[in-house]
Design a protein around this motif. Structure first.
Motif, PDB file in Angstrom:
ATOM      1  N   LEU A 308       0.844  -1.200   0.000  1.00 12.94           N
ATOM      2  CA  LEU A 308       0.000   0.000   0.000  1.00 12.94           C
ATOM      3  C   LEU A 308       0.876   1.245   0.000  1.00 12.94           C
ATOM      4  O   LEU A 308       1.937   1.272   0.650  1.00 12.94           O
ATOM      5  CB  LEU A 308      -0.898   0.017   1.250  1.00 12.94           C
ATOM      6  N   GLN A 311      -0.710   7.057   1.325  1.00 12.93           N
ATOM      7  CA  GLN A 311      -2.061   7.555   1.546  1.00 12.93           C
ATOM      8  C   GLN A 311      -3.013   6.426   1.938  1.00 12.93           C
ATOM      9  O   GLN A 311      -3.840   6.585   2.836  1.00 12.93           O
ATOM     10  CB  GLN A 311      -2.592   8.253   0.291  1.00 12.93           C
ATOM     11  N   LEU A 312      -2.885   5.286   1.285  1.00 16.68           N
ATOM     12  CA  LEU A 312      -3.732   4.155   1.642  1.00 16.68           C
ATOM     13  C   LEU A 312      -3.445   3.659   3.062  1.00 16.68           C
ATOM     14  O   LEU A 312      -4.364   3.300   3.802  1.00 16.68           O
ATOM     15  CB  LEU A 312      -3.548   3.015   0.638  1.00 16.68           C
ATOM     16  N   VAL A 315      -5.217   6.027   5.425  1.00 15.91           N
ATOM     17  CA  VAL A 315      -6.656   5.762   5.502  1.00 15.91           C
ATOM     18  C   VAL A 315      -6.914   4.517   6.348  1.00 15.91           C
ATOM     19  O   VAL A 315      -7.832   4.487   7.184  1.00 15.91           O
ATOM     20  CB  VAL A 315      -7.252   5.599   4.083  1.00 15.91           C
ATOM     21  N   LEU A 316      -6.098   3.495   6.164  1.00 20.66           N
ATOM     22  CA  LEU A 316      -6.251   2.267   6.940  1.00 20.66           C
ATOM     23  C   LEU A 316      -6.029   2.530   8.429  1.00 20.66           C
ATOM     24  O   LEU A 316      -6.777   2.028   9.281  1.00 20.66           O
ATOM     25  CB  LEU A 316      -5.248   1.223   6.432  1.00 20.66           C
ATOM     26  N   ALA A 343      -9.718   5.730  -2.149  1.00 20.62           N
ATOM     27  CA  ALA A 343      -8.835   4.946  -1.284  1.00 20.62           C
ATOM     28  C   ALA A 343      -9.574   3.767  -0.654  1.00 20.62           C
ATOM     29  O   ALA A 343      -9.062   2.643  -0.609  1.00 20.62           O
ATOM     30  CB  ALA A 343      -8.241   5.845  -0.196  1.00 20.62           C
ATOM     31  N   ASP A 346     -10.098   1.022  -3.146  1.00 18.82           N
ATOM     32  CA  ASP A 346      -8.864   0.263  -3.375  1.00 18.82           C
ATOM     33  C   ASP A 346      -8.593  -0.704  -2.218  1.00 18.82           C
ATOM     34  O   ASP A 346      -8.188  -1.858  -2.432  1.00 18.82           O
ATOM     35  CB  ASP A 346      -7.679   1.218  -3.539  1.00 18.82           C
ATOM     36  N   LEU A 347      -8.799  -0.227  -0.987  1.00 21.38           N
ATOM     37  CA  LEU A 347      -8.537  -1.066   0.185  1.00 21.38           C
ATOM     38  C   LEU A 347      -9.518  -2.234   0.271  1.00 21.38           C
ATOM     39  O   LEU A 347      -9.150  -3.347   0.650  1.00 21.38           O
ATOM     40  CB  LEU A 347      -8.618  -0.220   1.459  1.00 21.38           C
TER      41      LEU A 347
END
Length: 372
Positions: A308, A311-312, A315-316, A343, A346-347
């Motif tokens: 990841l 940025q991802l 967010v996680l 995001a 994508d996650l």
């Protein structure tokens, strides 16, 4: 290995339970679940006398009059098979129980019973009205335990049971133990899941084909679930949940107990937290189950997802810290709604989270690679 076989004597026991079902219902459900296993330890004569003293003689005579050929034909007509305590395929784990079913009536590949030992079986139970957290944990446990080669047993009920079965079907084998005939899809809304398990796993019952569900048959089937598993894991359960009956029965048999911790303020955490306070194994994921059953590090699970970007990962992390909606994450990280939505998509596609129908996000057990 030969095909499974159930003798006439054991199949008649199954028929007797069906005939006595409404009488046992009145006798066994005064204290929910408390008396079913106790009653099922009785002989045919004593069970009939205890449950239906006024008609015991007639019921026993009616059951005895059914020929073995007719009993076997009834199984074939229902696309079922029988395996009794006198058959080599009968699970050795059930022989340990004083109240073991005389016969198992099943659908699916009966040869999967071969070598079904407690060390390779995990029973997963929990609340019917489960939270999104509990449902996701149950599905992950089912998926990862089955992927590790263990058989996942549950009861096809709403909530935790169904999620554990669905997860196991994604990567391996699952067994559903039913409180009705093996040819009956109960609850009806789980017909598709019932069909999938029958095609790719096993559906088991001690009741003959066509038998409907009664309140007493669910705690009764819990004793089979408890005996099959080397460990019983409770995911979510209120303080007086039926799932705790399964845990108590497993403990009585000397099986391991595991419990998944939950939010302290949730009533669905009361059952697992009480078990943990009493010494049950802490289950955070499938690895904890494998370590408890097989020994620490004996079998390792790989739960690493794709890499990841920064940025991802941010967010996680925001999600893990309690920001469970797109708006909350956007406010926490000072990102635009479009950036957060992309995001999260994508996650979710990568398997790091799931989203409920009302837009609330939950983490899965998948972890980013350590070198990122």
């Amino acid at each position: 290995m030969s095909e499974p076989h159930a003798c006439g004597e054991c199949l008649r026991r199954s028929r007797l339970l069906a005939h006595l079902a409404p009488y046992i219902e009145k006798l066994a459900t005064g204290a929910p679940g408390a008396r079913s296993p106790e009653l099922l330890r009785l002989s045919n004569e004593d069970l009939a006398a205890a449950a239906a003293p006024k008609v015991a003689t007639q019921v026993l005579a009616r059951v005895e009059a059914v020929s073995e050929d007719r009993l076997q034909t009834g199984l074939v007509e229902a696309e079922c098979w029988g395996c009794c305590r006198h058959d080599p395929l009968y699970p050795s784990s059930l022989r340990d129980a004083a109240d073991a079913p005389w016969a198992l009536i099943g659908r699916g590949d009966a040869l999967l019973l071969e070598g079904l030992e407690p060390a390779g079986v995990v029973t997963v139970v929990g609340a019917r009205r489960a939270s999104a957290y509990g449902r996701e944990i149950a599905r992950e446990l089912g998926r990862e335990l089955a992927a590790a080669g263990l058989v996942v047993v549950s009861g096809l009920a709403f909530g935790i049971d169904a999620c554990a079965h669905r997860g196991a079907l994604e990567s391996g084998l699952t067994i559903a133990v039913l409180g009705c005939g093996a040819d009956v899809a109960y609850p009806a809304s789980h017909r598709s899941l019932w069909r999938q398990i029958g095609q790719r796993g096993l559906l088991l019952s001690e009741l003959p084909p066509g038998t409907g569900a009664w309140r007493w048959t669910f705690p009764a089937r819990n004793r089979i679930m408890a005996a099959l598993g080397g460990m019983t894991v409770v995911v979510e359960a209120a303080a007086r949940s039926g799932s705790l009956i399964t845990a108590d029965l497993a403990a009585d048999l000397g099986r391991d107990l595991g419990a998944v911790p939950g939010p302290v303020g949730s009533r669905l955490s009361a059952g697992p937290h009480n078990l943990l306070a009493g010494g049950a194994c802490l289950v955070r994921d499938a690895q904890d189950v494998l370590d408890a059953m097989l020994g620490a590090g004996a079998r390792r699970l790989e739960r690493t997802g794709p890499p990841l970007d920064r940025q991802l990962l941010g967010v996680l992390e925001a999600l893990e810290l309690g920001a469970a909606t797109s708006d909350a994450i956007a406010a926490e990280l000072a990102l635009t709604g479009a950036e957060v939505a992309a995001a999260l998509a994508d996650l979710e596609a990568a398997g790091y989270l799931t989203c409920s129908m009302v837009g609330v996000y939950s983490r899965t057990t998948l972890r980013p690679p350590k070198d990122i």
